[in-house]
Design an enzyme around this catalytic site. Structure first.
Site, PDB file in Angstrom:
ATOM      1  N   LYS A   1       0.824  -1.219   0.000  1.00  0.00           N
ATOM      2  CA  LYS A   1       0.000   0.000   0.000  1.00  0.00           C
ATOM      3  C   LYS A   1       0.863   1.276   0.000  1.00  0.00           C
ATOM      4  CE  LYS A   1      -3.969  -2.114   2.363  1.00  0.00           C
ATOM      5  NZ  LYS A   1      -4.890  -1.972   3.532  1.00  0.00           N
TER       6      LYS A   1
ATOM      7  N   TYR B   1     -12.226  -1.757  -3.441  1.00  0.00           N
ATOM      8  CA  TYR B   1     -12.732  -1.921  -2.077  1.00  0.00           C
ATOM      9  C   TYR B   1     -14.255  -1.781  -2.001  1.00  0.00           C
ATOM     10  CZ  TYR B   1      -8.140  -2.168   0.173  1.00  0.00           C
ATOM     11  OH  TYR B   1      -6.901  -2.569   0.601  1.00  0.00           O
TER      12      TYR B   1
ATOM     13  N   ASN C   1      -1.895   0.429   6.731  1.00  0.00           N
ATOM     14  CA  ASN C   1      -1.352  -0.802   7.311  1.00  0.00           C
ATOM     15  C   ASN C   1      -0.499  -1.632   6.345  1.00  0.00           C
ATOM     16  OD1 ASN C   1      -3.436  -1.679   5.766  1.00  0.00           O
ATOM     17  ND2 ASN C   1      -4.553  -2.699   7.391  1.00  0.00           N
TER      18      ASN C   1
ATOM     19  N   HIS D   1      -2.099  -5.323   1.624  1.00  0.00           N
ATOM     20  CA  HIS D   1      -3.403  -5.957   1.463  1.00  0.00           C
ATOM     21  C   HIS D   1      -3.178  -7.426   1.147  1.00  0.00           C
ATOM     22  CE1 HIS D   1      -7.431  -6.891  -0.025  1.00  0.00           C
ATOM     23  NE2 HIS D   1      -6.826  -7.495  -1.039  1.00  0.00           N
TER      24      HIS D   1
ATOM     25  N   GLU E   1      -9.378 -10.268  -7.601  1.00  0.00           N
ATOM     26  CA  GLU E   1      -8.396  -9.191  -7.424  1.00  0.00           C
ATOM     27  C   GLU E   1      -7.229  -9.351  -8.410  1.00  0.00           C
ATOM     28  OE1 GLU E   1      -7.717  -9.340  -3.164  1.00  0.00           O
ATOM     29  OE2 GLU E   1      -9.673  -8.432  -2.775  1.00  0.00           O
TER      30      GLU E   1
HETATM   31  P1  ADP Z   1      -7.795  -6.455   6.076  1.00  0.00           P
HETATM   32  O1  ADP Z   1      -6.987  -5.551   5.177  1.00  0.00           O
HETATM   33  O2  ADP Z   1      -6.973  -6.923   7.264  1.00  0.00           O
HETATM   34  O3  ADP Z   1      -8.467  -7.579   5.350  1.00  0.00           O
HETATM   35  P2  ADP Z   1     -10.413  -5.195   6.207  1.00  0.00           P
HETATM   36  O4  ADP Z   1     -10.764  -5.989   4.996  1.00  0.00           O
HETATM   37  O5  ADP Z   1     -11.316  -5.279   7.398  1.00  0.00           O
HETATM   38  O6  ADP Z   1      -8.929  -5.535   6.730  1.00  0.00           O
HETATM   39  O7  ADP Z   1     -10.312  -3.657   5.832  1.00  0.00           O
HETATM   40  C1  ADP Z   1      -9.751  -3.252   4.596  1.00  0.00           C
HETATM   41  C2  ADP Z   1      -8.828  -2.080   4.841  1.00  0.00           C
HETATM   42  O8  ADP Z   1      -9.593  -0.954   5.267  1.00  0.00           O
HETATM   43  C3  ADP Z   1      -7.794  -2.285   5.956  1.00  0.00           C
HETATM   44  O9  ADP Z   1      -6.656  -2.998   5.531  1.00  0.00           O
HETATM   45  C4  ADP Z   1      -7.460  -0.840   6.321  1.00  0.00           C
HETATM   46  O10 ADP Z   1      -6.582  -0.237   5.393  1.00  0.00           O
HETATM   47  C5  ADP Z   1      -8.831  -0.183   6.204  1.00  0.00           C
HETATM   48  N1  ADP Z   1      -9.548  -0.181   7.491  1.00  0.00           N
HETATM   49  C6  ADP Z   1     -10.144  -1.239   8.107  1.00  0.00           C
HETATM   50  N2  ADP Z   1     -10.718  -0.885   9.275  1.00  0.00           N
HETATM   51  C7  ADP Z   1     -10.488   0.454   9.409  1.00  0.00           C
HETATM   52  C8  ADP Z   1     -10.828   1.434  10.388  1.00  0.00           C
HETATM   53  N3  ADP Z   1     -11.538   1.104  11.467  1.00  0.00           N
HETATM   54  N4  ADP Z   1     -10.428   2.705  10.183  1.00  0.00           N
HETATM   55  C9  ADP Z   1      -9.721   3.054   9.066  1.00  0.00           C
HETATM   56  N5  ADP Z   1      -9.371   2.183   8.096  1.00  0.00           N
HETATM   57  C10 ADP Z   1      -9.738   0.904   8.254  1.00  0.00           C
HETATM   58 MG    MG Z   2      -9.946  -7.528   3.887  1.00  0.00          MG
END
Ligand code: ADP
Ligand code: MG
Length: 131
Positions: free
Chosen positions: A3, A43, A106, A109, A120
């Site tokens: 990312k 997304y 974070n 992905h 994807e």
């Molecule tokens: P993951 O990437 O671990 O699969 P999710 O699919 O739940 O997590 O969420 C997609 C992405 O959205 C996350 O990787 C993060 O970048 C963002 N995200 C998730 N939860 C939050 C939150 N509470 N606040 C801000 N960004 C978030």
């Molecule tokens: Mg996810």
């Protein structure tokens, strides 16, 4: 996907090294930048979530590295390698523990199922870009 925050912090090499060390093989890879429209499409599953606008803005804020990786049990093993969504909760030795800034920014992905990995992969790559 690596990312925008991780590209910005010069972490591409460190993240790819962790992926290779963990046994993932690269099938396709590109350095590119998503428009807000494309980030929103990628997304779309999160479009009803309160963080969707922030997520789309962040994911289109700078270049990313997209890749298709191959391994036995790839989805589960990659999710284990990247760690929890929130780096504060990610286990030590995971990519997010080492490279992520925050729950939003974070670092990486990872697909959450074989079905979504296929969707994807199609999003980023043609069949002429996979080896
Ligand atoms: P993951 O990437 O671990 O699969 P999710 O699919 O739940 O997590 O969420 C997609 C992405 O959205 C996350 O990787 C993060 O970048 C963002 N995200 C998730 N939860 C939050 C939150 N509470 N606040 C801000 N960004 C978030
Ligand atoms: Mg996810």
């Amino acid at each position: 996907m690596i990312k925008p925050d991780a590209v910005q912090s010069n972490s591409i090499g460190g993240i790819l090294e962790m992926m290779n060390t963990a046994g993932f093989r690269v099938i396709a890879m590109k350095y590119t930048k998503l428009t807000a429209e494309l980030a929103g499409e990628f997304y779309a599953v999160h479009s009803a979530r309160p963080f969707y606008g922030e997520l789309v803005e962040y994911m289109s804020s700078g270049p990313i590295v997209a890749a298709i990786l191959e391994k036995e049990n790839a989805v589960a093993d990659f999710r284990a390698l990247i760690g929890a969504t929130d780096p504060a909760e990610a286990a030590e030795g995971t990519i997010r523990s080492r490279f992520a800034e925050s729950k939003a920014k974070n670092a990486v992905h990872g697909s959450d199922s074989d079905e979504n990995a296929a969707v994807e992969g199609e999003f980023f790559f043609s069949k002429f870009e996979r080896f």
